[in-house]
Scaffold this motif. Sequence first.
Motif, short mmCIF file in Angstrom:
data_model
loop_
_atom_site.label_atom_id
_atom_site.label_comp_id
_atom_site.label_asym_id
_atom_site.label_seq_id
_atom_site.Cartn_x
_atom_site.Cartn_y
_atom_site.Cartn_z
N ALA A 34 36.46 31.75 52.44
CA ALA A 34 36.59 31.80 50.98
C ALA A 34 35.38 32.47 50.35
O ALA A 34 35.50 33.31 49.43
CB ALA A 34 36.77 30.39 50.43
N ALA A 35 34.19 32.12 50.84
CA ALA A 35 32.96 32.71 50.29
C ALA A 35 32.87 34.20 50.62
O ALA A 35 32.38 35.00 49.81
CB ALA A 35 31.74 31.98 50.83
N LEU A 36 33.35 34.58 51.81
CA LEU A 36 33.35 35.99 52.18
C LEU A 36 34.27 36.80 51.28
O LEU A 36 33.94 37.92 50.87
CB LEU A 36 33.78 36.13 53.65
N THR A 37 35.41 36.21 50.93
CA THR A 37 36.33 36.88 50.01
C THR A 37 35.65 37.16 48.68
O THR A 37 35.73 38.27 48.13
CB THR A 37 37.57 35.99 49.77
N ALA A 38 34.95 36.15 48.15
CA ALA A 38 34.27 36.31 46.86
C ALA A 38 33.12 37.31 46.95
O ALA A 38 32.92 38.13 46.03
CB ALA A 38 33.75 34.95 46.39
N ALA A 39 32.36 37.26 48.05
CA ALA A 39 31.22 38.17 48.20
C ALA A 39 31.68 39.62 48.31
O ALA A 39 31.05 40.53 47.75
CB ALA A 39 30.41 37.78 49.43
N LEU A 40 32.78 39.85 49.02
CA LEU A 40 33.29 41.22 49.14
C LEU A 40 33.83 41.72 47.81
O LEU A 40 33.72 42.92 47.49
CB LEU A 40 34.39 41.26 50.21
N THR A 41 34.40 40.82 47.02
CA THR A 41 34.86 41.22 45.68
C THR A 41 33.68 41.66 44.83
O THR A 41 33.76 42.65 44.08
CB THR A 41 35.59 40.05 45.01
N GLU A 42 32.56 40.93 44.93
CA GLU A 42 31.36 41.33 44.21
C GLU A 42 30.85 42.68 44.70
O GLU A 42 30.40 43.52 43.91
CB GLU A 42 30.26 40.28 44.38
N ALA A 43 30.93 42.90 46.01
CA ALA A 43 30.44 44.16 46.58
C ALA A 43 31.26 45.36 46.12
O ALA A 43 30.77 46.50 46.14
CB ALA A 43 30.45 44.09 48.11
N ASP A 44 32.50 45.11 45.67
CA ASP A 44 33.33 46.20 45.16
C ASP A 44 32.78 46.79 43.87
O ASP A 44 33.08 47.94 43.52
CB ASP A 44 34.76 45.70 44.91
N ASP A 45 31.98 46.01 43.13
CA ASP A 45 31.44 46.44 41.85
C ASP A 45 30.09 47.13 42.08
O ASP A 45 29.13 46.49 42.50
CB ASP A 45 31.25 45.23 40.94
N PRO A 46 29.98 48.44 41.83
CA PRO A 46 28.71 49.15 42.08
C PRO A 46 27.51 48.55 41.35
O PRO A 46 26.41 48.53 41.89
CB PRO A 46 29.01 50.57 41.59
N ALA A 47 27.72 48.04 40.15
CA ALA A 47 26.61 47.47 39.38
C ALA A 47 26.09 46.20 40.03
O ALA A 47 24.88 45.97 40.12
CB ALA A 47 27.05 47.20 37.94
#
Length: 417
Positions: free
Chosen positions: A343-356
């Motif tokens: 679950a945490a990996l899913t959220a972290a990868l979603t954050e990584a999608d945002d360049p900022a």
Amino acid sequence: MTPVAPVPTPSLAGRRVVVVNWRDLDHSLAGGSEIYAWELARGLREGGAEVELLTAREPGQAAEEVRDGIVVRRRGGALSFYPHTALRLLARRRRADAVVDPSCGLPSFAPLFLRRRTPVVLVMHHVHQEQFSTHFPAPVAAFGRWMERSVMPRIYRRSTTVAVSTSTVEEMRDQLGWTRPVGLLHNGAELPPLGAGDPAAKDPDRIAVLGRLVAHKRVDLVIRAVAILAPTRPGLHLDVIGQGPERDGLERLVAGLGLRDRVTFHGFVDEDTKAALLTRSALHVCASDAEGWGQAVIEAAGHGVPTLARDVPGLRDSIRAGETGWLVPDDADLVTVGGRLTAALTAALTEADDPAVRARHFEACQRWAHHFDWSAMRREARALVADELAKDAPAPVAQLHPGGARVAIMGGTQCVE
């Protein structure tokens, strides 16, 4: 980490110091503790000491060599290293001025084989009470736990002791009943220059695992998380950087989960290759049961890579939650841990999608990593050993640590009382 004011270091010229470590840098299972031991030995050598490193010998390794002015002597295997080291310390009983004895599972119990007045510095990376059960059959694990909990504190009761993190000190207090002062001698890191790299060039679907492939690192949990996320992230790829006895089993797991095109095992790589892999990674994952200090975390952070890890000793010290990574609540049930990690990996990868967001983590990681420097560690190690050797060493000066714990300046290290 709060910087400690530099302490003038007396010369170690002419002093003979023995550093004992289970493995050396060239051992196939070498990891963070081997780098630490080598940097410590380098620091003593830079201070003018004659330094001898006693380690085990792996097939194919030379019995003796000189590197950077340090004499490396190898004898014995995983277990026979201990009697070999006892004999070597006895042979140096009247020649060694000081001994540095790291605990790599168990230390060498150097005080038993030296003159009473010879100073011994015990280095604790982390407490191994739980790991004995992970790596050994029940009777051997029970013996190891007893040795660490009951025998080791008694043997080293007159020795100066340092740990690599506050978590390790807390483990020593809670699990071993350690009551004597424990200094902090932090790890360093070899890092690219601050600001090197480009967060925009990172691949948000590229994640890395860095470190030795051994059971307690729980790389299997990361692989299973990748398997669950793969259908929703077609480009997701895991780079496993490191070597160890678990590799064959992990490769079978990858094949069984149909992830051969999603996971690459790089084995042991040179520094340039490691840097290239981390430069393109957006996330580093560490599912280890516990660490003395997250050396891989700091290496990844130096390349602007945040770490997702379990909230366990060592990792909670090396990660600034929410800034340089994320900590997953731990549990005794590994299935529960695996679910939380996914679950945490899913959220972290979603954050990584945002360049900022990626750029913000990149900058925070690099700033944090550059708090840790091997040259500072070597300087503090020299001061510590010089203080041990000084006959008229002053009493430690008590100070208050910013976190609230009582500390003392002990040969350049912070001493948690």
